[in-house]
Write a protein that holds these residues in place. Structure first.
Motif, PDB file in Angstrom:
ATOM      1  N   UNK A 112      -2.712  16.490   6.110  1.00 46.96           N
ATOM      2  CA  UNK A 112      -1.445  16.019   5.548  1.00 46.96           C
ATOM      3  C   UNK A 112      -1.546  14.545   5.220  1.00 46.96           C
ATOM      4  N   UNK A 113      -0.960  14.153   4.095  1.00 44.26           N
ATOM      5  CA  UNK A 113      -0.848  12.747   3.728  1.00 44.26           C
ATOM      6  C   UNK A 113       0.384  12.571   2.867  1.00 44.26           C
ATOM      7  N   UNK A 114       0.680  11.343   2.493  1.00 39.16           N
ATOM      8  CA  UNK A 114       1.920  11.057   1.774  1.00 39.16           C
ATOM      9  C   UNK A 114       1.676  10.164   0.572  1.00 39.16           C
ATOM     10  N   UNK A 115       2.466  10.400  -0.472  1.00 40.06           N
ATOM     11  CA  UNK A 115       2.524   9.518  -1.631  1.00 40.06           C
ATOM     12  C   UNK A 115       3.854   8.771  -1.567  1.00 40.06           C
ATOM     13  N   UNK A 116       3.791   7.449  -1.607  1.00 43.07           N
ATOM     14  CA  UNK A 116       4.993   6.628  -1.519  1.00 43.07           C
ATOM     15  C   UNK A 116       5.254   6.006  -2.892  1.00 43.07           C
ATOM     16  N   UNK A 117       6.456   6.215  -3.383  1.00 47.55           N
ATOM     17  CA  UNK A 117       6.832   5.681  -4.696  1.00 47.55           C
ATOM     18  C   UNK A 117       7.408   4.271  -4.524  1.00 47.55           C
ATOM     19  N   UNK A 118       6.739   3.274  -5.119  1.00 51.43           N
ATOM     20  CA  UNK A 118       7.184   1.886  -5.027  1.00 51.43           C
ATOM     21  C   UNK A 118       7.290   1.293  -6.420  1.00 51.43           C
ATOM     22  N   UNK A 119       7.929   0.147  -6.534  1.00 58.00           N
ATOM     23  CA  UNK A 119       8.048  -0.491  -7.847  1.00 58.00           C
ATOM     24  C   UNK A 119       6.689  -0.857  -8.408  1.00 58.00           C
TER      25      UNK A 119
END
Length: 284
Positions: A112-119
């Motif tokens: 499991x891993x995550x994609x983080x949406x940032x500016x």
């Protein structure tokens, strides 16, 4: 797996974080660093016959209030709850572990891993890959070397899946391929059941723990072998002999709140089911 009742302050206290709570790249980097150093990667509940549970309340009881660690699903589920409580936008992903294998090895999605949406763009966040979890966020773009508080890392595109690599002693080494499609929590439940119960996974019979250390070092425990490796891949190894040494390392160097009986049971299981000092690419 509701996260509405997540105890944000208890989590931040557990990881020793007192900085800004705005959902920015700077905050994300500090949270990853703090969480990774405070909550060790470990798989010892599986040795104790306790299949990991992934609901947030159980994870809080174990890793926050119980001062234990956890493996990839536990770590990243807890971290995801923390990020969401602070307003970060998360896409849950999975990865194909290829540590010690060919870059295009046909591997199942068991991480499991995550994609983080940032500016600034899309970033990878992962606090659950043991001895090579990135200790800061990584921009999800290929062919860009990115410095971290530990190793230099990069992504290589392989058939539409970005392969995470770390630059170690012998050059670039593969870690996992990122599948660029959102995942449902039910898919994590299925994979967690497999990794937590299948008799041929390494977690059933081997003592495994890892955490990042100071000065770009990482410490890994695999059965009686304790390894401290620097960012260039140079390793200092030692072997534990007595039960007292196991207790000192698990409680002291990994910060695990475990009873004497639990540690004794892990040692007994290791002696009967473990692979001894055989090398394992995931936990080298």
């Amino acid at each position: 797996m509701g996260e509405a009742s997540f105890d944000q302050q208890a989590w931040l206290d557990r990881i020793g974080y007192s900085g800004p709570r705005t959902p920015t790249l700077e905050t994300l980097n500090k949270l990853i660093f703090s969480h990774a150093h405070a909550i060790s990667y470990e798989t010892l509940d599986i040795m104790l016959g306790r299949t990991p549970k992934l609901d947030v309340q159980t994870l809080e009881r174990k890793m926050i209030f119980g001062k234990r660690g956890g493996y990839c699903f536990e770590q990243n589920m807890l971290f995801r709850a923390g990020l969401r409580s602070l307003g970060f936008q998360i896409t849950s992903l999975q990865g194909r572990v290829i540590r010690g294998m060919a870059i295009d090895a046909p591997r199942p999605a068991i991480h499991m891993l995550m994609q983080v949406e940032l500016s600034e763009g899309r970033y990878l966040a992962d606090v659950g890959f043991g001895n090579l979890a990135p200790t800061c966020a990584l921009r999800l773009e290929p062919h860009t070397e990115q410095d971290t508080p530990h190793e230099v890392m990069r992504f290589i595109d392989v058939g539409g899946e970005l392969t995470l690599q770390a630059h170690l002693k012998h050059g670039w080494e593969h870690i996992y391929r990122v599948i660029p499609y959102p995942r449902y929590d039910g898919e994590y439940e299925i994979t967690n059941w497999y990794t937590g119960t299948h008799p041929e996974t390494p977690y059933q019979g081997n003592i495994i723990a890892a955490r990042p250390g100071p000065d770009r070092t990482r410490i890994t425990m695999y059965n009686s072998r304790v390894t401290v490796r620097d960012a260039d891949g140079r390793a200092d190894k030692r072997w534990l002999q007595s039960e007292t040494e196991y207790r000192d390392v698990l409680r002291g160097e990994f910060g695990l709140n475990m009873t004497d009986a639990e540690i004794e049971q892990c040692i007994t299981t290791m002696k009967t089911k473990g692979t001894g000092d055989a090398p394992h690419p995931f936990f080298a």
